[in-house]
Write a protein that holds these residues in place. Sequence first.
Motif, short mmCIF file in Angstrom:
data_model
loop_
_atom_site.label_atom_id
_atom_site.label_comp_id
_atom_site.label_asym_id
_atom_site.label_seq_id
_atom_site.Cartn_x
_atom_site.Cartn_y
_atom_site.Cartn_z
N ASP A 81 27.14 70.21 -83.09
CA ASP A 81 27.61 71.21 -82.13
C ASP A 81 28.18 70.58 -80.86
OD1 ASP A 81 27.13 73.38 -83.73
OD2 ASP A 81 25.18 73.87 -82.84
N ARG A 82 27.86 69.32 -80.62
CA ARG A 82 28.39 68.64 -79.43
C ARG A 82 29.81 68.12 -79.66
NH1 ARG A 82 23.75 64.46 -77.73
NH2 ARG A 82 24.93 64.29 -75.80
N LEU A 83 30.27 68.13 -80.91
CA LEU A 83 31.62 67.67 -81.22
C LEU A 83 32.64 68.75 -80.88
CD1 LEU A 83 30.89 66.15 -84.76
CD2 LEU A 83 30.98 64.92 -82.59
N SER A 84 33.83 68.32 -80.50
CA SER A 84 34.93 69.26 -80.28
C SER A 84 35.65 69.52 -81.60
CB SER A 84 35.93 68.67 -79.27
OG SER A 84 35.30 68.42 -78.03
N TYR A 85 36.31 70.68 -81.69
CA TYR A 85 37.08 71.01 -82.89
C TYR A 85 38.51 70.52 -82.71
CZ TYR A 85 33.24 74.21 -84.03
OH TYR A 85 32.01 74.75 -84.32
#
Length: 310
Positions: A81-85
């Motif tokens: 969830d800490r990753l960007s899309y």
Amino acid sequence: MLFVLDESGLDLGDTDISLLEDSFRKLSMLLNLVVTSDFPAYCWSDIWSVKCNSSDELHQLVFNQAGIDPEVTRQLAVEIDRLSYWDDDFDIDPEFEFTCGTHRIEFAPSTGFCMRMIEQGRRGVMVTTQQGTLQGVKDLFSPRQSKHTEVLYISAKTDWVSCIREWLKSSDCPVSQVERYSEDVFDNLVFADGIWSQVRHFEGDNRTIRRQLINNLAGLNDHLLTIRSHHVTNDRIILEMKIRADVVCSPDSPKTHKNNRAMKQREVETAFGKVDCEWHAKLEPHRNRIHFGLNRGKVFIGIFSGHLET
């Protein structure tokens, strides 16, 4: 540089629960390193729907799989969830299908995104699991574009360390960035307070100095303590460090030890007390030294200098 989570590496097959838990734990640890670094980190926005085996998508394994330690799955969810899309941040229609030699990768849109970034001159790195088919540097072929691209896949902390070291060697980042990563990528070394300001004492081309400095620190970090634990004579340590670490190092000469002023220059105060940095690694034969000491099972990096008094 940017990091991208690899969907194809999440194809874990119908693996044993204990192996699945281990895969999730190690991936969480690697993602934590990635997202806490200063580099952008991405995944596909539909990452949770990726098929991980014959019957389960990622969200089912993470949130509904009985038998896996819930703390492990919770931490993996937090890190993802800490990753960007990337498909929110970039207007890119990437390839989904590739080949690597005879191996066919049927669905990996994030790999396509990473390849596009590499083509644009960015340093793209794929983050995968240790069970992933693709590891290390791979030559990927895109049928749609009919072209080859080399892509690096990392799956462990040691891979991440090597990746950051290579970036530090080849980039024009300020010395403060080297200091920022020094404890992570040289975890067997203890650096004296303020030592990074001493880089200015080195003489010569800055790019060459940076490469030599990182290579020598890596060699000291990765090999010196092991070599010293097996060999007690200085001559053998010098030989083994040259062969195994490609580091030219030696203790100060008897002449230097008789020179009180010269030895005083090699004294460094640390949190462990005073350390005599009476060994040095040579970046070049006649200039630029890393002065270090061995004390309490640690390697203390005390002084960067052009050449101290002998």
